[in-house]
Design a protein around this motif. Sequence first.
Motif, PDB file in Angstrom:
ATOM      1  N   PRO A 177       0.823  -1.223   0.000  1.00 16.71           N
ATOM      2  CA  PRO A 177       0.000   0.000   0.000  1.00 16.71           C
ATOM      3  C   PRO A 177       0.851   1.266   0.000  1.00 16.71           C
ATOM      4  CG  PRO A 177      -0.798  -1.554   1.624  1.00 16.71           C
ATOM      5  CD  PRO A 177       0.492  -2.101   1.125  1.00 16.71           C
ATOM      6  N   CYS A 182       2.203  -7.232   8.302  1.00 19.57           N
ATOM      7  CA  CYS A 182       0.839  -6.899   7.891  1.00 19.57           C
ATOM      8  C   CYS A 182       0.238  -7.986   6.993  1.00 19.57           C
ATOM      9  CB  CYS A 182       0.851  -5.558   7.160  1.00 19.57           C
ATOM     10  SG  CYS A 182      -0.747  -5.052   6.552  1.00 19.57           S
ATOM     11  N   THR A 234      -2.133  -7.757   4.754  1.00 14.21           N
ATOM     12  CA  THR A 234      -2.570  -7.370   3.408  1.00 14.21           C
ATOM     13  C   THR A 234      -1.629  -7.944   2.348  1.00 14.21           C
ATOM     14  OG1 THR A 234      -3.446  -5.309   4.282  1.00 14.21           O
ATOM     15  CG2 THR A 234      -3.089  -5.410   1.905  1.00 14.21           C
ATOM     16  N   CYS A 290       1.820  -6.366   1.147  1.00 10.30           N
ATOM     17  CA  CYS A 290       2.314  -5.383   2.124  1.00 10.30           C
ATOM     18  C   CYS A 290       3.366  -6.040   3.018  1.00 10.30           C
ATOM     19  CB  CYS A 290       1.181  -4.850   2.981  1.00 10.30           C
ATOM     20  SG  CYS A 290       1.702  -3.502   4.051  1.00 10.30           S
ATOM     21  N   CYS A 342      -0.672  -3.161   9.340  1.00  9.44           N
ATOM     22  CA  CYS A 342       0.127  -1.955   9.490  1.00  9.44           C
ATOM     23  C   CYS A 342      -0.838  -0.771   9.605  1.00  9.44           C
ATOM     24  CB  CYS A 342       1.076  -1.781   8.305  1.00  9.44           C
ATOM     25  SG  CYS A 342       0.263  -1.263   6.797  1.00  9.44           S
ATOM     26  N   CYS A 387      -2.822   0.094   6.245  1.00 14.55           N
ATOM     27  CA  CYS A 387      -3.864  -0.865   5.849  1.00 14.55           C
ATOM     28  C   CYS A 387      -5.031  -0.817   6.814  1.00 14.55           C
ATOM     29  CB  CYS A 387      -3.282  -2.270   5.766  1.00 14.55           C
ATOM     30  SG  CYS A 387      -2.116  -2.435   4.414  1.00 14.55           S
TER      31      CYS A 387
HETATM   32 ZN   LIG Z   1      -0.171  -3.134   5.424  1.00 12.92          ZN
END
Ligand SMILES: [Zn+2]
Length: 431
Positions: A80, A333, A335, A338, A366, A369
């Motif tokens: 991200p 994280c 995601t 990420c 994180c 996110c």
């Molecule tokens: Zn993240």
Amino acid sequence: MYETIDHLLAGPPSGASEAELVDWIAGLEAVKCTAEAVQAEAAVRLDEAVRARQAEAGVPARRLGEGVASQIALARRVSPEKGAKLLGLAKILTAEMPHTFALMKAGLFSQWQATILARETACLSLGDRRVIDYELCAMGSGGEPAKAVSMGLRQLENAAKKVAITLDQASVVARAANAVKDRRVSLRPAPDTMTWLGALLPVKDGVAVFAALDQAAKAAHAAGDERTRGQVMADTLVDRITGRSTTGSKPRIEVKIVMTADTLASDADQPAMVEGYGPVPAAWAREALNYAEVFVRRLFTDPAGRLVAMESRSRKAPDGLAEFIATRDGGICRTNGCDAPIRNIDHIQRHADGGTTSAENLQGLCERCNQAKEALGWQARPGPDGSIITTTPTGHTYTSPPPDTWAQPPPTWSRAEFGLRDVLLDHDLAA
Ligand SMILES: [Zn+2]
């Protein structure tokens, strides 16, 4: 020679000549540049569409555009943070650097080259930025190719810097002063169970640290120390920062090692995991556990590698579920794409939507996110296998696979028992 993009993407025919193969490589490079330009255009349009939809739904002005960078990141399979940078670049290129953008669209300039120009002109006024855009990326009046096209990356950076200093020296100086704000320390894995500890520092600080370590090495050498200069400097760095040798007490530093009970007790060779580093050999982990000066928390896994229990060797009691989640998710994280460290433990399905505060419905995220998923139209649900299925406002779904350490937690864990109010940073709970 190829005739169409489809033809080009199909690859060179068998028996292609050397010249044809080179043509194919060059042609594909141009397609990549053009594709990056078109991606930038689409990103800007997505941003506009999301902002309009959010404004209509009554989202406050300062939160407009939330989640767009994350959607771009998921679509481009990058972090991200990178998604946000790409969106920022796209806006600059389309609005402020028309010649640079035209070169990209023509297949002559890459996203990375454009990033260098955008970065080097970031401190300038729009007018000055446009001058550099024109100077380096516009075609000559006689149709000569733009200067930037034939420059190497370093040359391009230097050319932009030179023009920037000529146009507005004060801004370039102010920017250097501003850069001090970005000072930071980072840690990344190195091969052979080593790590790189890095620091981005103002020149005077960086030089001072290095000189102090150098002095320590010289003193040690004069006293007959047989370690190399590099070894003394590294040891001194650790000693002074952790207080390892001066205070005589155990440093309050905890190294988390995830390993099977088997790995600890015997010579089993399943790798262990060190949070913040990655896999390490079992023998290394066993030795670390015997190292008296470092607190090591053993986190046992079953033979399949799933986390089953925690045991603390430090004086501090385990922080409970939130820590379990952070360790289960490997400190990174959840995601897709990420790589940022976990800063928040948050519900997968929102608490307000009936999501439970349990390990199955919690994820490590994180900061960025965690923000993105609060934007309008984002949804997530936990899969039965520990995966997380995220649905973005456009209806695209992305599945984050279960971490290696995923397992059902002991059923007795509850919010009250582990003092989750203290450790769970959650939008729903904070409300
Ligand atoms: Zn993240």
